[in-house]
Design an enzyme around this catalytic site. Structure first.
Site, PDB file in Angstrom:
ATOM      1  N   HIS A  19       0.609  -0.692  -0.156  1.00  0.00           N
ATOM      2  CA  HIS A  19      -0.097   0.094   0.437  1.00  0.00           C
ATOM      3  C   HIS A  19       0.585   1.086   0.127  1.00  0.00           C
ATOM      4  O   HIS A  19       0.700   2.088  -0.801  1.00  0.00           O
ATOM      5  CB  HIS A  19      -0.889  -0.300   1.253  1.00  0.00           C
ATOM      6  CG  HIS A  19      -1.511  -1.001   1.264  1.00  0.00           C
ATOM      7  ND1 HIS A  19      -2.199  -1.851   2.080  1.00  0.00           N
ATOM      8  CD2 HIS A  19      -2.918  -1.548   0.494  1.00  0.00           C
ATOM      9  CE1 HIS A  19      -3.034  -2.531   2.084  1.00  0.00           C
ATOM     10  NE2 HIS A  19      -3.892  -2.037   0.594  1.00  0.00           N
ATOM     11  N   LYS A  43     -17.881  -6.020   8.644  1.00  0.00           N
ATOM     12  CA  LYS A  43     -16.968  -6.586   7.869  1.00  0.00           C
ATOM     13  C   LYS A  43     -16.517  -6.903   9.445  1.00  0.00           C
ATOM     14  O   LYS A  43     -16.515  -5.827  10.382  1.00  0.00           O
ATOM     15  CB  LYS A  43     -15.815  -5.969   7.298  1.00  0.00           C
ATOM     16  CG  LYS A  43     -15.705  -7.166   5.186  1.00  0.00           C
ATOM     17  CD  LYS A  43     -14.210  -6.521   4.886  1.00  0.00           C
ATOM     18  CE  LYS A  43     -13.670  -7.590   3.760  1.00  0.00           C
ATOM     19  NZ  LYS A  43     -13.218  -6.294   3.318  1.00  0.00           N
ATOM     20  N   ARG A  92      -1.656  -6.294  -8.284  1.00  0.00           N
ATOM     21  CA  ARG A  92      -0.242  -6.871  -8.166  1.00  0.00           C
ATOM     22  C   ARG A  92       0.050  -7.925  -9.670  1.00  0.00           C
ATOM     23  O   ARG A  92       1.111  -8.529  -9.848  1.00  0.00           O
ATOM     24  CB  ARG A  92      -0.408  -7.185  -6.759  1.00  0.00           C
ATOM     25  CG  ARG A  92      -0.477  -6.976  -5.771  1.00  0.00           C
ATOM     26  CD  ARG A  92      -0.992  -7.263  -4.719  1.00  0.00           C
ATOM     27  NE  ARG A  92      -2.703  -7.592  -4.921  1.00  0.00           N
ATOM     28  CZ  ARG A  92      -3.233  -8.056  -3.447  1.00  0.00           C
ATOM     29  NH1 ARG A  92      -2.043  -8.192  -2.068  1.00  0.00           N
ATOM     30  NH2 ARG A  92      -4.442  -8.733  -3.915  1.00  0.00           N
ATOM     31  N   SER A 130      -2.859  -7.597   2.828  1.00  0.00           N
ATOM     32  CA  SER A 130      -3.324  -7.833   4.079  1.00  0.00           C
ATOM     33  C   SER A 130      -3.999  -8.913   4.427  1.00  0.00           C
ATOM     34  O   SER A 130      -3.369  -9.126   5.871  1.00  0.00           O
ATOM     35  CB  SER A 130      -4.860  -6.379   4.121  1.00  0.00           C
ATOM     36  OG  SER A 130      -3.951  -5.215   4.032  1.00  0.00           O
TER      37      SER A 130
END
Ligand code: PNS
Length: 188
Positions: A19, A43, A92, A130
């Site tokens: 990040h 969440k 990515r 993450s």
């Protein structure tokens, strides 16, 4: 001259070196970049929004044109509210592309005036997420080169608390079990 303000939305639970790499790249091409943490009531995050905000603020303190904010609801609505014209997202690997493309096109459908810009983090972060950082930390692996030191420290503190809690629970169960078996013995 036209100034370009971008938002970089995400969960950042926790923020990683990947990040940070993207924030650094974004800060070079946009006049203003807002790192926007989604407050998602559905969440169950590892870190509270307040903790994530503090970590990201510390991580980005050296960038004059980067700020940190939180938002709820649609990303496009938030972007309009803060008068941003661009959404920054990281890609990515090819595996990210399908999901990111779908989201970018849906955001364009919702708000045609907003552009999504994809940037690639350094190759050394292409396998970093993450979710994996959380898993490695929870299982006692080293996360030192994956996240900034202040995030690693926060993760270690979280894991210590979790382990103490587990140890406490185990002790309570053991004491409870021993207590019950003693009273059973007395009865027989
Ligand atoms: O870091 P993440 O979890 O990959 O970020 C995903 C995020 C926060 C960018 C995405 O879930 C999002 O934009 N959520 C806000 C709700 C929304 O706008 N949904 C429609 C997306 S097309």
């Amino acid at each position: 001259m036209k100034r370009i303000k971008a938002i970089y939305p995400g969960s950042f639970d926790p923020p990683t070196n990947g990040h940070l790499d993207l924030i650094e790249r974004g800060s070079k091409i946009f006049d203003e970049l807002v790192v926007a943490i989604l407050r998602n009531p559905e969440k169950d995050p590892l870190f509270s929004v307040a903790d994530r905000r503090k970590m990201l603020e510390a991580m980005t303190a050296g960038f004059d044109n980067v700020s940190v904010d939180t938002f709820e609801g649609l990303t496009v609505d938030y972007a309009l509210r803060v008068e941003a014209t661009t959404i920054l997202r990281g890609i990515r690997a090819i595996s990210d592309y399908e999901y990111e493309l779908q989201m970018a096109l849906m955001n364009r459908k919702l708000q045609p005036g907003l552009e999504t810009v994809f940037m690639m983090p350094a190759e050394k972060y292409s396998y970093l997420s993450s979710r994996l950082v959380r898993e490695i930390a929870q299982l006692g692996g080293s996360i030192d080169c994956l996240v900034p030191e202040l995030v690693a420290q926060k993760l270690r503190e979280k894991m210590d608390v979790a382990h103490k809690f587990e140890d406490g629970e185990q002790l309570a169960r053991k004491t409870d079990f021993e207590g019950k078996s003693k009273s059973r013995k007395k009865k027989s």
